[in-house]
Scaffold this active site. Structure first.
Site, mmCIF file in Angstrom:
data_model
loop_
_atom_site.group_PDB
_atom_site.id
_atom_site.type_symbol
_atom_site.label_atom_id
_atom_site.label_comp_id
_atom_site.label_asym_id
_atom_site.label_seq_id
_atom_site.Cartn_x
_atom_site.Cartn_y
_atom_site.Cartn_z
ATOM 1 N N GLU A 112 -0.433 18.813 -7.959
ATOM 2 C CA GLU A 112 0.173 17.657 -8.863
ATOM 3 C C GLU A 112 1.380 17.381 -7.877
ATOM 4 O O GLU A 112 1.836 17.937 -7.034
ATOM 5 C CB GLU A 112 0.729 18.544 -10.025
ATOM 6 C CG GLU A 112 0.421 20.099 -10.128
ATOM 7 C CD GLU A 112 1.107 20.652 -11.198
ATOM 8 O OE1 GLU A 112 0.483 20.941 -12.212
ATOM 9 O OE2 GLU A 112 2.349 20.796 -11.467
ATOM 10 N N CYS A 125 8.353 15.184 -5.675
ATOM 11 C CA CYS A 125 8.146 16.296 -5.472
ATOM 12 C C CYS A 125 6.460 16.704 -5.153
ATOM 13 O O CYS A 125 5.936 16.137 -6.287
ATOM 14 C CB CYS A 125 8.720 17.249 -6.886
ATOM 15 S SG CYS A 125 8.290 19.139 -6.714
ATOM 16 N N CYS A 132 -1.281 29.167 -4.163
ATOM 17 C CA CYS A 132 0.013 29.531 -3.360
ATOM 18 C C CYS A 132 -0.290 31.242 -3.139
ATOM 19 O O CYS A 132 -0.879 31.781 -4.301
ATOM 20 C CB CYS A 132 1.257 29.601 -3.951
ATOM 21 S SG CYS A 132 2.562 29.968 -3.143
ATOM 22 N N CYS A 136 4.908 34.868 -6.638
ATOM 23 C CA CYS A 136 6.289 35.208 -7.350
ATOM 24 C C CYS A 136 5.846 35.264 -8.979
ATOM 25 O O CYS A 136 5.281 34.102 -9.611
ATOM 26 C CB CYS A 136 7.153 33.970 -7.270
ATOM 27 S SG CYS A 136 7.732 33.905 -5.335
ATOM 28 N N CYS A 139 6.527 31.992 -11.452
ATOM 29 C CA CYS A 139 5.990 30.766 -11.170
ATOM 30 C C CYS A 139 4.658 30.673 -11.285
ATOM 31 O O CYS A 139 3.843 31.541 -11.261
ATOM 32 C CB CYS A 139 6.343 30.519 -9.726
ATOM 33 S SG CYS A 139 5.537 29.048 -8.867
ATOM 34 N N CYS A 366 6.512 24.034 -12.124
ATOM 35 C CA CYS A 366 5.594 24.366 -10.938
ATOM 36 C C CYS A 366 4.418 24.808 -11.504
ATOM 37 O O CYS A 366 4.346 25.898 -11.978
ATOM 38 C CB CYS A 366 6.592 25.416 -10.238
ATOM 39 S SG CYS A 366 5.576 25.828 -8.741
#
Ligand code: SAH
Length: 374
Positions: A112, A125, A132, A136, A139, A366
């Protein structure tokens, strides 16, 4: 007795090679584009013409490229500008000044990007990886693991499409210019270093070689891959570095940003300071405010001390109200605690802002939209 021959494996299969994203003009330096022209049986100057269409006129539509021979236009465009991604969905918020796009890449991977228009600038952004690996826990992207790295062109194309929407007046507020890029979408940019540096070069190279954005208007945000921060400082491109710190102490940061078990707060903040010393660019410290987790007054004092120990005026703290992800146990801080946190940082001389949140109602936190979709 004769020796038994070893049985052959029943199936001999070649090692599986994953297919790569199509090779696109935005993956290549100008020199490489000229080589590509030769491969396509074209004179070298075609590379520059197509570059100008893509990076200056922001078009990949063969019909509009009237300086190319009519009979060859489609073929030339297919050779230089193969389709990289399709927009599955766009969503708008903030009266059309925030536009989020969900992209499907050639292999089905979802990423995105979010365009945010302000009175004085327009920022996009963008994502640098599908998924990923940094895990974390607060997130959304971190929950699904890494699918793959994005190519340079896949990264750049998100920006070109955003710049085109601005130029054509498709974003509320009339025609304008895309001025800023932040690598704060999906992925850890410094874990896809080579492709990201290529993208930064395409974004900052003057037209028609690239988009001609100012390096200081490009922000690379990282969890703190220390050796990569050092490498970035030596590239000679003065991009803004954002460090996602989120806690000033190892005990809490080990939990919130698991890579901290490899690179401690001290090592990470040292690397950020070194980045400032080498580039003269003030570092942005990202700190997502999580209620009763990292928002205590004593942690504000400790954060200020950790930063001040290394010098004055080299950082700016950006507090981000936590955007709660579905199923997460964390929520945003109490506004009174947030105010006290700011007050304490400022009292110790740290310049601080609270980030304006955009697009809450369109899952702009995110990775949320892609997470809902898959
Ligand atoms: N991997 C990079 C860039 C992507 S995330 C990094 O970590 O810096 C961009 C920023 O958004 C990071 O500071 C990240 O910690 C923050 N972020 C992630 N999830 C968030 C959430 N739910 N609410 C607020 N900020 C979040």
């Amino acid at each position: 007795m004769s020796e038994q021959p070893k049985p052959l494996p029943l199936v001999i299969s070649p090692p599986r090679r994953r297919e790569k994203p199509p090779r696109h003009l935005a993956d290549l330096t100008l020199e490489e584009r000229q080589e590509r022209a030769a491969e396509l049986g074209l004179p070298a100057f075609r590379a520059k013409q197509v570059s100008a269409h893509y990076f200056e006129r922001l078009t990949d539509d063969a019909e509009q490229m009237t300086d190319l021979p009519a009979g060859q236009r489609v073929e030339i465009v297919q050779g230089f500008l193969p389709g990289l991604m399709t927009s599955l969905r766009t969503m708008q918020a903030d009266r059309g000044t925030t536009v989020k796009t969900l992209w499907k890449l050639f292999d089905g991977a979802l990423v995105e990007s979010v365009l945010m228009r302000y009175t004085d600038r327009a920022t996009i952004c963008i994502s640098s990886q599908a998924g990923c690996a940094m895990a974390c826990p607060f997130c959304a992207t971190g929950q699904g693991g890494l699918q793959r790295n994005m190519s340079t062109a896949e990264i750049v194309h998100q920006v070109v499409v955003g710049a085109r929407a601005m130029a054509r007046g498709e974003v509320a507020g009339g025609p304008g210019r895309l001025s800023n890029v932040v690598f704060m979408g999906m992925g850890e940019p410094l874990a896809n270093y080579k492709a990201v540096i290529g993208a930064v070069r395409r974004l900052t190279d003057p037209a028609p070689h690239g988009l001609g954005l100012s390096a200081r208007h490009v922000t690379v945000s990282t969890v703190g891959l220390v050796p990569r921060i050092k490498q970035l400082a030596d590239e000679g491109i003065p991009v803004t570095l954002a460090l996602s710190l989120h806690a000033p102490d190892d005990e809490l940061r080990n939990e919130l940003v698991p890579i901290n078990t490899h690179f401690s707060v001290a090592e990470t903040v040292d690397a950020a300071k070194e980045y400032f010393d080498k580039t003269g660019r003030r570092v942005s410290i990202e700190y997502a405010m999580m209620r009763d987790i990292n928002d205590q007054a004593w942690r504000a004092d400790l954060l200020a001390d950790v930063l001040n120990e290394r010098g004055r005026g080299w950082v700016h703290v950006n507090l981000i109200p936590l955007n709660p992800t579905p199923g997460s146990k964390w929520t945003a801080s109490d506004p009174a605690d947030e105010r006290e946190f700011v007050r304490r940082l400022e009292a110790k001389g740290i310049s601080t802002t609270v980030r304006d949140t955009r697009g809450d109602e369109i899952d702009a936190a995110c990775g949320q939209l892609a997470a809902t979709e898959s």
